[in-house]
Write an enzyme that holds these catalytic residues in place. Structure first.
Site, PDB file in Angstrom:
ATOM      1  N   GLU A  30      -9.585 -63.784   8.253  1.00  0.00           N
ATOM      2  CA  GLU A  30      -9.393 -62.639   7.588  1.00  0.00           C
ATOM      3  C   GLU A  30     -10.526 -62.264   6.462  1.00  0.00           C
ATOM      4  O   GLU A  30     -10.442 -63.593   5.285  1.00  0.00           O
ATOM      5  CB  GLU A  30      -7.433 -62.398   6.520  1.00  0.00           C
ATOM      6  N   LYS A  68      -6.137 -52.291   8.792  1.00  0.00           N
ATOM      7  CA  LYS A  68      -5.128 -53.586   8.336  1.00  0.00           C
ATOM      8  C   LYS A  68      -3.927 -51.813   7.760  1.00  0.00           C
ATOM      9  O   LYS A  68      -3.918 -51.418   7.504  1.00  0.00           O
ATOM     10  CB  LYS A  68      -4.943 -53.900   7.700  1.00  0.00           C
ATOM     11  N   CYS A 104      -3.323 -60.433   9.039  1.00  0.00           N
ATOM     12  CA  CYS A 104      -2.616 -61.197   8.017  1.00  0.00           C
ATOM     13  C   CYS A 104      -1.142 -60.447   8.284  1.00  0.00           C
ATOM     14  O   CYS A 104      -0.568 -60.659   8.814  1.00  0.00           O
ATOM     15  CB  CYS A 104      -3.150 -60.660   6.853  1.00  0.00           C
TER      16      CYS A 104
END
Length: 282
Positions: free
Chosen positions: A43, A116, A153
């Site tokens: 990431e 995200k 993540c």
């Protein structure tokens, strides 16, 4: 496609953006040379994990998708090597900022982006200061002869994300990550939990998983690596520890995974009519 080779990269990052991207590029080449058709970097690999603290100067590093140096570099590589590279970057969209992934395929084409969905907020992970929650919904892509699903993540801790991508047809799940020590609790080592959470997704969805994390110390925060590739049983087929720099490569048998998935009956026996509580915000 019955079998596919995939790769996960693990390395440390410094302040020199060009050097970071060059290091990732070199490792992408190594993964492709070993036969990987999809290569996953960690990431936000263009620099240090800036979300450790709230610093308004960092907003200047965001770029539109078509102009971000990480995206441009991976487009060039994907074109040259005819591979897929899920590329994480700090996106600027008008007045908004997102933690975004561009799915880049052969020819250097961006086949779509995912923003995200779950944004953490705590000591050492001040992401809500920088990023709006993603508005793309979960995404999967047809690529490398299969269907690729990607979470970023913090997304990886949520079983709903993995299950949603599976219901959209994903056959492999990828998780680029930047995670390490917890400044509020130096004695808490979440590396074991981190792996177990994703391996749980592998088992409960009967799907292989690829996870790429960074290593090194940044501003006193130690990123703990432990990148891995596991099969649909949750068995580790390639893994790093806390300090290795390198490229994990593994071959996954998607036909076997599909057969096992059907045999376990997890999707056959779902009861969606009973799951309404999952989407009630009370």
């Amino acid at each position: 496609m019955s079998k596919i080779k995939v790769a996960a990269l693990q390395l440390a990052f410094g302040e020199d953006t060009a050097r970071n991207i060059a290091n990732v590029s070199e490792m992408v080449r190594e993964g492709a040379a070993k036969g990987a058709q999809v290569v996953l970097p960690p990431e936000l690999f263009e620099g240090p994990y800036f979300c450790r603290v709230e610093d308004e100067e960092q907003f200047a590093t965001a770029r539109m998708t078509a102009e971000h140096p990480s995206v441009l570099a991976m487009q060039k590589l994907a074109d040259e090597l005819s591979i897929w590279i899920p590329t994480s970057f700090f996106e600027l969209d008008g007045q908004h900022h997102y933690n975004t992934l561009a799915m880049i395929g052969p020819g250097g084409r961006i086949t779509g982006t995912y923003r995200k969905s779950h944004i953490p907020d705590g000591p050492g992970y001040e992401e809500k200061f920088y990023f709006r929650p993603g508005n793309t919904g979960f995404k999967v892509w047809e690529g490398a002869g299969t269907t690729l699903g990607v979470g970023i993540c913090w997304d990886q801790w949520y079983p709903e994300v993995a299950r949603s991508m599976m219901l959209m047809g994903a056959e492999i799940l990828f998780y680029p990550t930047a995670i390490g020590t917890e400044p509020h609790d130096p004695d808490l080592d979440t590396s074991r939990l981190w792996r177990r959470a994703m391996i749980g997704h592998a088992v409960s969805n009967v799907v292989p998983i690829v996870a790429a994390n960074r290593i090194g110390v940044e501003g006193g925060q130690r990123f703990y690596g432990h990148s891995f590739i596991c099969d649909e049983r949750g068995d580790l087929v390639a893994e790093f520890g806390a300090d290795e720099t390198g490229v994990l490569v593994a071959e996954l048998d998607l036909a076997a995974a599909k057969k096992h998935r059907a045999a376990f009956g997890f999707f056959r026996d779902r009861r969606p009519e009973l799951y309404g509580r999952l989407v009630e915000d009370i």
